[in-house]
Design a protein around this motif. Structure first.
Motif, PDB file in Angstrom:
ATOM      1  N   THR A  12      46.796   4.415 -14.279  1.00 10.59           N
ATOM      2  CA  THR A  12      47.150   5.784 -13.861  1.00 10.59           C
ATOM      3  C   THR A  12      48.556   5.846 -13.289  1.00 10.59           C
ATOM      4  OG1 THR A  12      46.075   5.366 -11.739  1.00 10.59           O
ATOM      5  CG2 THR A  12      44.790   6.515 -13.415  1.00 10.59           C
ATOM      6  N   ALA A  13      49.103   4.729 -12.861  1.00 10.54           N
ATOM      7  CA  ALA A  13      50.464   4.724 -12.332  1.00 10.54           C
ATOM      8  C   ALA A  13      51.483   5.029 -13.428  1.00 10.54           C
ATOM      9  CB  ALA A  13      50.777   3.374 -11.695  1.00 10.54           C
ATOM     10  N   SER A  14      51.239   4.586 -14.662  1.00 16.93           N
ATOM     11  CA  SER A  14      52.199   4.803 -15.740  1.00 16.93           C
ATOM     12  C   SER A  14      51.862   6.006 -16.615  1.00 16.93           C
ATOM     13  CB  SER A  14      52.307   3.547 -16.607  1.00 16.93           C
ATOM     14  OG  SER A  14      51.043   3.216 -17.132  1.00 16.93           O
ATOM     15  N   VAL A  15      50.612   6.453 -16.595  1.00 18.31           N
ATOM     16  CA  VAL A  15      50.222   7.606 -17.413  1.00 18.31           C
ATOM     17  C   VAL A  15      50.302   8.853 -16.536  1.00 18.31           C
ATOM     18  CG1 VAL A  15      48.403   8.661 -18.793  1.00 18.31           C
ATOM     19  CG2 VAL A  15      48.713   6.193 -18.834  1.00 18.31           C
ATOM     20  N   ILE A  16      51.367   9.600 -16.713  1.00 21.82           N
ATOM     21  CA  ILE A  16      51.590  10.810 -15.918  1.00 21.82           C
ATOM     22  C   ILE A  16      51.884  11.956 -16.878  1.00 21.82           C
ATOM     23  CG2 ILE A  16      52.424   9.606 -13.864  1.00 21.82           C
ATOM     24  CD1 ILE A  16      55.280  10.121 -14.860  1.00 21.82           C
ATOM     25  N   PRO A  17      51.683  13.205 -16.452  1.00 24.15           N
ATOM     26  CA  PRO A  17      52.030  14.330 -17.328  1.00 24.15           C
ATOM     27  C   PRO A  17      53.498  14.247 -17.754  1.00 24.15           C
ATOM     28  CG  PRO A  17      50.709  15.090 -15.496  1.00 24.15           C
ATOM     29  CD  PRO A  17      51.039  13.658 -15.217  1.00 24.15           C
ATOM     30  N   VAL A  38      52.556  13.741 -26.144  1.00 24.60           N
ATOM     31  CA  VAL A  38      53.009  13.864 -24.770  1.00 24.60           C
ATOM     32  C   VAL A  38      51.834  14.315 -23.918  1.00 24.60           C
ATOM     33  CG1 VAL A  38      54.613  15.057 -23.238  1.00 24.60           C
ATOM     34  CG2 VAL A  38      55.336  14.400 -25.543  1.00 24.60           C
ATOM     35  N   VAL A  39      51.620  13.664 -22.775  1.00 22.34           N
ATOM     36  CA  VAL A  39      50.491  13.950 -21.894  1.00 22.34           C
ATOM     37  C   VAL A  39      50.687  15.308 -21.226  1.00 22.34           C
ATOM     38  CG1 VAL A  39      49.229  13.217 -19.839  1.00 22.34           C
ATOM     39  CG2 VAL A  39      50.077  11.521 -21.450  1.00 22.34           C
ATOM     40  N   ARG A  40      49.678  16.182 -21.341  1.00 23.94           N
ATOM     41  CA  ARG A  40      49.687  17.450 -20.611  1.00 23.94           C
ATOM     42  C   ARG A  40      48.812  17.347 -19.374  1.00 23.94           C
ATOM     43  NH1 ARG A  40      47.755  22.608 -23.734  1.00 23.94           N
ATOM     44  NH2 ARG A  40      45.716  21.738 -23.307  1.00 23.94           N
ATOM     45  N   ASP A  41      47.569  16.819 -19.527  1.00 25.42           N
ATOM     46  CA  ASP A  41      46.635  16.723 -18.400  1.00 25.42           C
ATOM     47  C   ASP A  41      45.981  15.350 -18.388  1.00 25.42           C
ATOM     48  OD1 ASP A  41      46.862  19.522 -17.741  1.00 25.42           O
ATOM     49  OD2 ASP A  41      45.553  19.950 -19.451  1.00 25.42           O
ATOM     50  N   LEU A  42      45.727  14.845 -17.174  1.00 27.10           N
ATOM     51  CA  LEU A  42      44.911  13.641 -17.000  1.00 27.10           C
ATOM     52  C   LEU A  42      43.476  14.100 -16.808  1.00 27.10           C
ATOM     53  CD1 LEU A  42      47.108  11.605 -14.516  1.00 27.10           C
ATOM     54  CD2 LEU A  42      46.730  11.120 -16.911  1.00 27.10           C
ATOM     55  N   LEU A  43      42.547  13.578 -17.593  1.00 24.26           N
ATOM     56  CA  LEU A  43      41.151  13.981 -17.508  1.00 24.26           C
ATOM     57  C   LEU A  43      40.279  12.940 -16.815  1.00 24.26           C
ATOM     58  CD1 LEU A  43      40.812  15.483 -21.092  1.00 24.26           C
ATOM     59  CD2 LEU A  43      41.378  16.662 -18.976  1.00 24.26           C
ATOM     60  N   THR A  44      40.792  11.724 -16.633  1.00 29.74           N
ATOM     61  CA  THR A  44      40.047  10.660 -15.968  1.00 29.74           C
ATOM     62  C   THR A  44      40.663  10.415 -14.601  1.00 29.74           C
ATOM     63  OG1 THR A  44      39.552   9.576 -18.068  1.00 29.74           O
ATOM     64  CG2 THR A  44      39.350   8.236 -16.094  1.00 29.74           C
ATOM     65  N   ARG A  55      44.655  14.856 -22.135  1.00 26.74           N
ATOM     66  CA  ARG A  55      44.840  15.946 -23.106  1.00 26.74           C
ATOM     67  C   ARG A  55      46.323  15.988 -23.412  1.00 26.74           C
ATOM     68  NH1 ARG A  55      42.575  19.996 -20.612  1.00 26.74           N
ATOM     69  NH2 ARG A  55      40.642  19.827 -21.778  1.00 26.74           N
ATOM     70  N   LEU A  56      46.670  15.932 -24.687  1.00 30.27           N
ATOM     71  CA  LEU A  56      48.064  15.970 -25.098  1.00 30.27           C
ATOM     72  C   LEU A  56      48.582  17.402 -25.092  1.00 30.27           C
ATOM     73  CD1 LEU A  56      48.054  13.440 -28.092  1.00 30.27           C
ATOM     74  CD2 LEU A  56      48.586  13.014 -25.687  1.00 30.27           C
ATOM     75  N   ALA A  57      49.888  17.556 -25.223  1.00 26.96           N
ATOM     76  CA  ALA A  57      50.520  18.878 -25.232  1.00 26.96           C
ATOM     77  C   ALA A  57      50.016  19.728 -26.395  1.00 26.96           C
ATOM     78  CB  ALA A  57      52.037  18.724 -25.304  1.00 26.96           C
ATOM     79  N   ASP A  58      49.600  19.091 -27.505  1.00 31.98           N
ATOM     80  CA  ASP A  58      49.099  19.851 -28.651  1.00 31.98           C
ATOM     81  C   ASP A  58      47.599  20.138 -28.566  1.00 31.98           C
ATOM     82  OD1 ASP A  58      48.050  17.358 -29.149  1.00 31.98           O
ATOM     83  OD2 ASP A  58      49.090  17.052 -31.048  1.00 31.98           O
ATOM     84  N   GLY A  62      42.001  12.293 -25.985  1.00 31.22           N
ATOM     85  CA  GLY A  62      41.658  10.927 -26.350  1.00 31.22           C
ATOM     86  C   GLY A  62      41.961   9.973 -25.219  1.00 31.22           C
ATOM     87  N   ARG A  63      41.728   8.683 -25.463  1.00 30.28           N
ATOM     88  CA  ARG A  63      41.962   7.657 -24.446  1.00 30.28           C
ATOM     89  C   ARG A  63      43.271   6.937 -24.736  1.00 30.28           C
ATOM     90  NH1 ARG A  63      37.971   7.034 -20.891  1.00 30.28           N
ATOM     91  NH2 ARG A  63      35.923   7.806 -21.481  1.00 30.28           N
ATOM     92  N   VAL A  64      44.077   6.754 -23.691  1.00 32.43           N
ATOM     93  CA  VAL A  64      45.388   6.124 -23.818  1.00 32.43           C
ATOM     94  C   VAL A  64      45.201   4.637 -24.112  1.00 32.43           C
ATOM     95  CG1 VAL A  64      47.540   5.577 -22.645  1.00 32.43           C
ATOM     96  CG2 VAL A  64      46.444   7.775 -22.243  1.00 32.43           C
TER      97      VAL A  64
END
Length: 165
Positions: A12-17, A38-44, A55-58, A62-64
């Motif tokens: 979660t430190a590297s996966v940011i919107p 591109v990440v829009r929202d973190l769901l986990t 959730r991606l911008a489009d 899915g899972r990173v």
């Protein structure tokens, strides 16, 4: 007990919107095919052994699986998924080797069903039906006029017409 070890996925430190990532969509989990975006929202909340759900911008979810470069996300956004799949674990492959892309048809995702087997009772009933349908029928003649011939049901219907007013 089989304990499968999952490859290291970003935390979660590297996966940011706004981060560019490679994700596996739910439908592509059996194949491991990844898409970039591109990440829009973190769901986990927190880290997850199979990857953080985003959730991606489009709008895809899915899972990173890995972090992607900005150039690969822009090409993925410009060229929507057409059913092609990459073998293995994504763009960077295993040990930094790039994996070849391959085209998969829809038949790769369809499970073939097994033909149902009939039970003993169904087999016996089916064989009786076949024997009855192939058995020769007896022809009889009309006892009233003697001119009409047919099977028992047809003759009885014909006889009834003689006695109607």
């Amino acid at each position: 007990m089989d304990r499968r070890r999952h490859p290291a996925v970003p935390t979660t430190a590297s996966v940011i919107p706004g981060a560019t990532v490679n994700i596996v969509l739910k439908a592509d989990q059996p194949t491991g095919r990844t898409v970039s975006g591109v990440v829009r929202d973190l769901l986990t909340r927190g880290n997850h052994p199979r990857g953080i759900k985003v959730r991606l911008a489009d709008g895809r979810v899915g899972r990173v699986q890995s972090m992607a470069s900005a150039s690969s996300a822009s090409t993925a956004a410009a060229q929507p998924s057409t059913g092609g799949a990459q073998g293995g674990r994504g763009d960077d492959g295993v040990d930094g080797q790039e994996l070849p892309t391959q085209q998969l048809g829809l038949d790769a995702y369809v499970k073939q069903s097994k033909p149902r087997q009939k039970g003993k009772a169904e087999q016996t009933a089916a064989s009786k039906d076949i024997q009855e349908s192939t058995a020769p029928t007896e022809t009889t003649t009309c006892p009233v006029c003697g001119a009409f011939e047919g099977d028992e049901v047809a003759v009885s219907h014909h006889v009834a017409t003689h006695f109607e007013s």
